[in-house]
Design an enzyme around this catalytic site. Structure first.
Site, PDB file in Angstrom:
ATOM      1  N   CYS A  17       0.840  -1.192   0.000  1.00 40.66           N
ATOM      2  CA  CYS A  17       0.000   0.000   0.000  1.00 40.66           C
ATOM      3  C   CYS A  17       0.875   1.242   0.000  1.00 40.66           C
ATOM      4  O   CYS A  17       2.102   1.171   0.052  1.00 40.66           O
ATOM      5  CB  CYS A  17      -0.929   0.009   1.213  1.00 40.66           C
ATOM      6  SG  CYS A  17      -0.050   0.178   2.777  1.00 40.66           S
ATOM      7  N   CYS A  20       3.276   1.521   2.856  1.00 39.55           N
ATOM      8  CA  CYS A  20       4.506   0.751   2.655  1.00 39.55           C
ATOM      9  C   CYS A  20       5.525   1.597   1.885  1.00 39.55           C
ATOM     10  O   CYS A  20       6.715   1.642   2.236  1.00 39.55           O
ATOM     11  CB  CYS A  20       4.220  -0.536   1.885  1.00 39.55           C
ATOM     12  SG  CYS A  20       3.192  -1.732   2.754  1.00 39.55           S
ATOM     13  N   ASP A 439       9.835  26.913 -33.647  1.00 35.96           N
ATOM     14  CA  ASP A 439      10.924  27.132 -34.590  1.00 35.96           C
ATOM     15  C   ASP A 439      10.356  26.910 -35.991  1.00 35.96           C
ATOM     16  O   ASP A 439       9.282  26.306 -36.143  1.00 35.96           O
ATOM     17  CB  ASP A 439      12.052  26.137 -34.290  1.00 35.96           C
ATOM     18  CG  ASP A 439      13.174  26.230 -35.296  1.00 35.96           C
ATOM     19  OD1 ASP A 439      13.577  27.353 -35.625  1.00 35.96           O
ATOM     20  OD2 ASP A 439      13.631  25.167 -35.766  1.00 35.96           O
ATOM     21  N   ASP A 638      13.857  21.717 -33.088  1.00 36.23           N
ATOM     22  CA  ASP A 638      14.510  20.453 -33.451  1.00 36.23           C
ATOM     23  C   ASP A 638      16.017  20.593 -33.624  1.00 36.23           C
ATOM     24  O   ASP A 638      16.696  19.608 -33.897  1.00 36.23           O
ATOM     25  CB  ASP A 638      13.926  19.909 -34.763  1.00 36.23           C
ATOM     26  CG  ASP A 638      14.344  20.737 -35.972  1.00 36.23           C
ATOM     27  OD1 ASP A 638      14.475  21.962 -35.828  1.00 36.23           O
ATOM     28  OD2 ASP A 638      14.546  20.153 -37.044  1.00 36.23           O
ATOM     29  N   ASP A 642      18.126  25.697 -31.024  1.00 32.30           N
ATOM     30  CA  ASP A 642      16.923  25.829 -30.206  1.00 32.30           C
ATOM     31  C   ASP A 642      17.179  25.447 -28.751  1.00 32.30           C
ATOM     32  O   ASP A 642      16.311  25.648 -27.898  1.00 32.30           O
ATOM     33  CB  ASP A 642      15.795  24.938 -30.751  1.00 32.30           C
ATOM     34  CG  ASP A 642      15.391  25.320 -32.164  1.00 32.30           C
ATOM     35  OD1 ASP A 642      15.316  26.523 -32.439  1.00 32.30           O
ATOM     36  OD2 ASP A 642      15.165  24.407 -32.981  1.00 32.30           O
TER      37      ASP A 642
END
Length: 758
Positions: A17, A20, A439, A638, A642
């Site tokens: 649980c 625990c 971009d 990408d 960037d």
């Protein structure tokens, strides 16, 4: 120092649980040298950050063991299945189901014997409670003993946790059923001594039903956790177990773990590609949907990259292995998803705090409620019933599972769609995004421009200009560099070697080509190197009005000419921008290109706000400006240029081909060049956060209402008293309901919805 800290993920067995998980966290964090520890009850793993010079991994494992839990073997490499952990989970599930079968087999007749006469069902005269009370009591005792034996784990775990002063969910079950059993044994003794009325104070069926119902709930919970991790299982299963390697003039089949970088691997039609590599021979089409979510097969030939786990089509190919084992794209994707599923979202902090103190509080409420009813004149049997009901209705599991279950399913669904979300924190941030900066090249556009115009200066031939530019750009990763190289290859131009290559992000490149100093870049870049080219700048401006991007070339300090390229916008870009605006997100485009080119692309994509000629620092500055306005900003890009903006944004989203999935500056990675993945990621994050809030609301409301009712609140105002058996059923189903709600995220629809949603 923070840079010296080490991260490790330790599978932990024996947790039942949220309490625990809290106990394990406290045990680990108590060690000197441990910076942080997070235990995910849904994945059953502990993510620990520690200083290996202060504390050893063996000491961390010992702390887990001392807390009463089992540290299991750590995976040998990222993305590799944890065999011991998996075996332990499968063994525990088999044991749970067998114990449930035993408990159910005896609980059904026990309930019939205990409640049959009250419901008008016939009982054998030999155990009629009014005429043969002792036989009746002993039959119930005989039936409950196998059930208690089936639930023995509750007692060893629960009472052991109490002795360690770290009670858990099992402690509540153990104490509640033990109280019912002890009172029933006392009543049985009274019956044996001649007190026939004590037969009405037997609670054997309560103890038996609680154990059976809790075992049933845990079985459903375990099955739900298994379904929640289906995405990881699917990804891991994509890796074949062996590979065909060409060794000289013979072909040998070896285990996938023995393939090394540099091996020549043969793949036949219909086989899965075992590792990453570059094709050397043959042509085929490859289904990479496991990686990109794109169902259309991709054509592959010599020089093309193939990815382990993708499915070969009708052709045979041989390829040179480049990445193996934990370095493959598939292994890194699995690792990213595992890390995300094991992470903690900020929204979970309140639930974590409550879960850590939940069980002691419930124990106190149960004792106080029983004592209060005794003080008000109720019988010991009544007080026992209240005590047991309070202990069994409480459910810290629902609180503990509310966040990690939704994150596990949501990130898994994202991986299936080609969206890799690196952490729970990234998921939570993404749902707040209200401004997106895009971009241009490779994000809004396809990123594969082709040369459309070659304009040499006086005294320079087209082929000579192209040869100089192609040689200088050979070391660049920019899409325009690839377009220049492809144009030179198409003309059959021999491209010489370049030396002293140096790239300026957002500006251009310089190199020495056959002893000539060559510059390739924007007019501003050439000017910064002392080359003025007004004619080239004017020509570039005219071409930009047509949506073309130009690079100027200089040789030996003099302007040599211009190359222009067109880069069409992506097939989904315009629709993606419309989807983002429908989500209430402001969209802008920031690019290093000239303004006319940028505006032409923006018009086609439907983007109203454009910032052109932006340097990498300028992109990051635009992110900061929007953040200063109180916006939650996502940067989508990408390229290397960037990276500053991706890191500065609240949420950086790297978009690309899927092979560079470890974009360090981004919190979210879209594994294919498809801008529509950005609004899909935002919608997914909003769905996950909505699911988490539903789970947390249910868990808090359930416990806030259930515990007072079990304590007798309704009875105090003339209402009914909650039966412990009903309390046990409600507790078992509460955590199952949280898992069931989280599993709905597996059906998240990637298709956009019409209308503005916030």
């Amino acid at each position: 120092m923070a840079s010296d800290l080490k991260d490790v993920t330790i599978p932990v067995g024996g947790m039942h649980c949220a309490s625990c998980a809290s106990n394990v966290e406290r045990a680990i964090c108590a060690l000197g040298g441990v910076s942080s520890a997070f235990v995910n009850i849904a994945t059953e793993k502990a993510a620990v950050k520690y200083d290996p010079e202060v504390v050893r991994l063996s000491e961390i494992k010992s702390a887990i063991s001392d807390a009463g839990y089992m540290p299991l073997a750590i995976e040998d490499g990222p993305g590799a299945p944890a065999d011991e952990h998996k075996a332990a989970q499968e063994s525990a599930l088999r044991s749970l189901r067998s114990r449930l079968a035993v408990a159910a087999a005896f609980a059904i007749p026990l309930l019939y014997v205990a409640m049959g006469s009250m419901l008008g069902f016939p009982l054998p005269s030999a155990i009629e409670p009014m005429t043969r009370p002792l036989a009746y009591a002993l039959v119930e005792l005989a039936l409950v003993i196998p059930i208690v034996a089936a639930g023995r784990g509750f007692y060893s775990s629960g009472f052991g946790a109490i002795l360690r002063r770290a009670p858990n969910m099992d402690s509540l079950i153990a104490m509640g059923t033990s109280a019912a059993m002890a009172f029933s044994l006392y009543s049985t003794a009274r019956v044996a001594l001649g007190d026939r009325g004590a037969v009405h104070s037997l609670y054997y069926e309560t103890a038996g039903a609680i154990i059976a119902l809790v075992l049933f709930g845990k079985s459903l919970e375990a099955a739900g956790k298994g379904r929640a991790s289906d995405a990881i299982k699917k990804l891991v299963s994509l890796g074949p177990s062996s590979a065909s390697v060409i060794d000289g003039d013979r072909e040998i089949e070896i285990p996938i773990a023995e393939v090394e970088a540099g091996d020549l691997v043969l793949v036949r039609p219909g086989e899965r590609i075992p590792v990453d590599g570059l094709v050397e021979g043959g042509r085929t089409s490859v289904d990479e949907s496991m990686l990109t979510g794109e169902s259309v097969p991709v054509e592959k030939g010599p020089g093309d990259e193939v990815v382990g786990g993708s499915l070969n089509g009708t052709g045979s190919i041989s390829f040179r292995a480049t990445r193996v084992g934990a370095d493959t794209v598939l292994a890194r994707i699995v690792k990213l998803v595992e890390d995300a599923q094991g992470s903690r979202a900020p929204i979970a902090r309140l639930a974590d705090v409550v879960s850590g103190r939940f069980v002691p509080a419930v124990l106190a409420i149960a004792l106080l409620s029983a004592a209060l009813w005794l003080a008000l004149g109720e019988t010991p049997a009544f007080a026992i019933e209240v005590f047991v009901a309070v202990l069994t209705i409480a459910c810290p599991c629902a609180l503990g599972l509310a966040t990690p279950a939704a994150i596990m399913v949501g990130t898994g669904r994202g991986a299936e769609l080609g969206i890799l979300i690196k952490s729970g924190e990234a998921l939570e941030l993404a749902h707040k995004i209200d401004a997106v900066i895009l971009d241009k090249t490779g994000t809004v556009t396809e990123g594969r421009p082709s040369i459309t115009d070659i304009v040499p200066a006086a005294g320079m031939a087209e082929d000579e200009l192209l040869a100089l530019a192609a040689a200088a750009e050979r070391g660049s990763e920019h899409p325009l560099a690839r377009a220049v190289s492809e144009a030179a290859a198409a003309r059959g131009i021999a491209v010489g070697a370049a030396a002293d290559f140096e790239a300026t992000p957002g500006g251009g490149v310089e190199a020495s080509v056959s002893g000539r100093a060559v510059l390739v870049g924007s007019a501003a870049y050439l000017s910064s190197r002392g080359v003025d080219a007004p004619a080239g700048a004017a020509a570039a401006q005219a071409l930009a009005a047509e949506g073309k991007t130009s690079v100027l070339v200089a040789a030996d300090g003099r302007y040599a000419g211009l190359l222009a390229a067109a880069d069409p916008i992506g097939k989904t870009s315009a629709a993606a921008v419309a989807q983002l605006e429908a989500l209430g997100v402001e969209v802008s485009m920031v690019t290093g290109d000239a303004e006319p080119t940028a505006r032409a692309v923006a018009r086609e994509a439907g983007i109203g706000r454009v910032i052109a000629r932006a340097t990498p620092e300028g992109k990051a500055a635009e992110v900061e400006r929007l953040q200063a306005e109180g916006r939650v900003v996502a940067m989508v890009g990408d390229g290397i240029n960037d990276a500053p903006a991706l890191a500065r944004a609240d949420v950086g989203i790297a978009i690309g081909t899927g092979t560079d999935i470890a974009a360090e500056s981004a919190l979210i990675v879209a594994v294919r060049a498809d801008l529509s993945l950005v609004p899909t990621a935002i919608r997914l994050s909003r769905s996950v956060m909505r699911n988490i809030k539903q789970n947390l609301a249910w868990a808090f409301v359930y416990n806030a209402l259930g515990i007072p009712v079990a304590a007798g609140l309704l009875h105090a105002f003339g209402g009914p008293l909650l039966s412990p058996m009903i309390a046990a059923a409600a507790m078992s189903l509460s955590s199952v309901s949280v898992l069931a709600n989280a599993l709905r995220l597996r059906r998240f629809d990637a298709r956009p919805r019409l209308g503005k949603r916030r």
